[in-house]
Design a protein around this motif. Structure first.
Motif, short mmCIF file in Angstrom:
data_model
loop_
_atom_site.label_atom_id
_atom_site.label_comp_id
_atom_site.label_asym_id
_atom_site.label_seq_id
_atom_site.Cartn_x
_atom_site.Cartn_y
_atom_site.Cartn_z
N GLN A 245 0.84 -1.19 0.00
CA GLN A 245 0.00 0.00 0.00
C GLN A 245 0.88 1.24 0.00
O GLN A 245 2.06 1.19 0.36
CB GLN A 245 -0.92 0.01 1.23
CG GLN A 245 -1.90 -1.14 1.30
CD GLN A 245 -2.77 -1.09 2.54
OE1 GLN A 245 -2.74 -0.14 3.32
NE2 GLN A 245 -3.57 -2.14 2.74
N PRO A 247 1.28 5.12 1.54
CA PRO A 247 0.77 5.95 2.63
C PRO A 247 0.17 7.25 2.11
O PRO A 247 0.48 7.69 1.00
CB PRO A 247 2.03 6.22 3.47
CG PRO A 247 3.16 6.07 2.51
CD PRO A 247 2.75 5.01 1.55
N PRO A 248 -0.67 7.90 2.91
CA PRO A 248 -1.24 9.19 2.52
C PRO A 248 -0.13 10.22 2.32
O PRO A 248 0.88 10.21 3.04
CB PRO A 248 -2.13 9.56 3.70
CG PRO A 248 -2.38 8.28 4.43
CD PRO A 248 -1.17 7.45 4.22
N THR A 278 -6.39 -4.01 6.39
CA THR A 278 -6.87 -2.92 7.25
C THR A 278 -5.80 -2.51 8.25
O THR A 278 -5.59 -1.31 8.49
CB THR A 278 -8.13 -3.36 8.00
OG1 THR A 278 -9.14 -3.73 7.05
CG2 THR A 278 -8.67 -2.23 8.87
N ALA A 281 -3.19 -0.41 6.50
CA ALA A 281 -3.72 0.92 6.17
C ALA A 281 -3.79 1.81 7.42
O ALA A 281 -3.43 3.00 7.37
CB ALA A 281 -5.11 0.78 5.54
N ARG A 282 -4.22 1.25 8.54
CA ARG A 282 -4.30 2.04 9.77
C ARG A 282 -2.92 2.46 10.25
O ARG A 282 -2.73 3.58 10.75
CB ARG A 282 -5.01 1.23 10.86
CG ARG A 282 -6.51 1.05 10.63
CD ARG A 282 -7.13 0.26 11.77
NE ARG A 282 -8.54 -0.03 11.52
CZ ARG A 282 -9.30 -0.79 12.29
NH1 ARG A 282 -8.78 -1.37 13.38
NH2 ARG A 282 -10.57 -1.00 12.00
N LEU A 284 -0.22 2.95 8.37
CA LEU A 284 0.27 3.99 7.47
C LEU A 284 -0.39 5.33 7.76
O LEU A 284 0.25 6.39 7.72
CB LEU A 284 0.05 3.58 6.01
CG LEU A 284 0.93 2.44 5.51
CD1 LEU A 284 0.48 1.98 4.13
CD2 LEU A 284 2.40 2.86 5.47
N GLN A 285 -1.68 5.31 8.05
CA GLN A 285 -2.39 6.55 8.38
C GLN A 285 -1.87 7.14 9.68
O GLN A 285 -1.67 8.36 9.79
CB GLN A 285 -3.89 6.27 8.50
CG GLN A 285 -4.72 7.52 8.83
CD GLN A 285 -4.61 8.59 7.77
OE1 GLN A 285 -4.98 8.36 6.60
NE2 GLN A 285 -4.10 9.76 8.15
N ALA A 286 -1.63 6.29 10.68
CA ALA A 286 -1.12 6.78 11.96
C ALA A 286 0.27 7.40 11.81
O ALA A 286 0.56 8.45 12.38
CB ALA A 286 -1.06 5.63 12.97
N ALA A 288 1.51 8.70 9.05
CA ALA A 288 1.35 9.94 8.28
C ALA A 288 0.87 11.08 9.18
O ALA A 288 1.35 12.21 9.09
CB ALA A 288 0.39 9.72 7.11
N THR A 289 -0.08 10.76 10.04
CA THR A 289 -0.58 11.77 10.97
C THR A 289 0.53 12.24 11.91
O THR A 289 0.66 13.44 12.19
CB THR A 289 -1.75 11.20 11.81
OG1 THR A 289 -2.80 10.80 10.90
CG2 THR A 289 -2.27 12.22 12.80
#
Length: 297
Positions: A245, A247-248, A278, A281-282, A284-286, A288-289
């Motif tokens: 995947q 990342p954002p 999932t 994805a979570r 990578l989002q964490a 990125a944040t």
């Protein structure tokens, strides 16, 4: 992974001293910015994120009985971490990490984890004396382990019966310590969290993407791997296949601790029952944040 919220976090718990500037920096730069001191270390960074996700980190580390150590233990307790199994040394000082970050990323860092290395297997006593487990009755549950331990101790952990029933998650403390994870590759035990450079060091080659790095680590014997590559693709893989995947896209304002945040978020997602896609994805989002977090300068 078990549904219990408790997780052992083994490795470096220390003070981070971080200097950040909004300017691009190079060797010799002298620029304005902010200098902060906060609890850090790989195991600590993972534990802090796990605590935010509702898990209960149990720390196994070495902290001095100096004033800095007392302050650090209090800070850990205030964040919901259990510290009763931490080895408190009378003669070893509390470890420290120092880094300088500019707008163009990490400029330089020095990790002083000598007390953790000197304490050695003493930090693991609760896993051998029956308090948390033993070789005859191994600990069952998730364990987050960082590569700041010595190669000899990591090799012992990779083979020890005391860890044979644990869901072992391992990350190097830095690229310079990546090769300390080789025992886990050889033993085919643990889930490894590495970046592209660290994967290359473990495989003695260079990779251009996370998928090829993950595939090669599995070929060399790794049980399961997660390979990240900054803002580019990340791959999670085991012998059943690979998942990749991206990342954002975010504006990066800090980098120290990003990999630890990714690992902790992935562990927490799986602890809550998320499937492989999932959970990745979570995580990578964490991450990125985290790297896009506002940092006053």
């Amino acid at each position: 992974m078990t549904q219990s919220s408790e997780i052992l976090c083994i490795g470096s718990v220390l003070w981070d001293v971080i200097g950040r500037s909004a300017s691009h920096m190079r060797q010799g730069s002298d620029v304005p910015g902010r200098i902060t001191r906060l609890p850090g270390g790989v195991a600590m960074n993972i534990a802090m994120t796990l605590a935010r996700f509702g898990m209960t980190p149990v720390l196994l580390s070495a902290i001095g009985r100096d004033a800095e150590g007392d302050e650090l233990v209090r800070a850990c307790a205030q964040m919901g971490m259990r510290t009763e199994h931490v080895y408190r040394s009378e003669d070893l000082p509390t470890d420290r990490y120092m880094a300088v970050e500019g707008a163009n990323g990490l400029i330089a860092a020095i990790a002083d984890a000598h007390s953790l290395e000197a304490a050695g297997a003493k930090i693991l006593r609760a896993l051998f004396n029956g308090t948390l487990g033993s070789e005859q009755s191994p600990y069952h549950g998730p364990v987050a382990l960082d590569g700041n331990l010595t190669l000899a101790l990591l090799d012992e952990i990779a083979q020890s019966l005391a860890f044979s029933q644990a869901d072992l998650r391992v990350a190097p403390a830095s690229p310079g310590k990546a090769e300390r994870l080789l025992p886990f590759v050889r033993q085919g035990r643990a889930t490894l969290y590495v970046n592209l450079e660290e994967a290359g060091l473990l495989c003695q080659t260079e990779f251009t993407d996370s998928a090829s790095a993950a595939r090669r680590l599995l070929e060399r014997g790794a049980q399961r791997v997660l390979v990240t590559d900054g803002g580019r693709s990340a791959t999670e893989g085991d012998h059943a296949g690979l998942i990749t995947q991206t990342p954002p896209a975010v504006l990066v304002t800090r980098v120290t601790g990003a990999g630890d945040t990714f690992m902790a978020a992935h562990i927490a997602a799986e602890a809550k029952g998320a499937d492989r896609e999932t959970a990745l994805a979570r995580a990578l989002q964490a991450a990125a944040t985290y790297v896009s977090g506002e940092t006053p300068l």
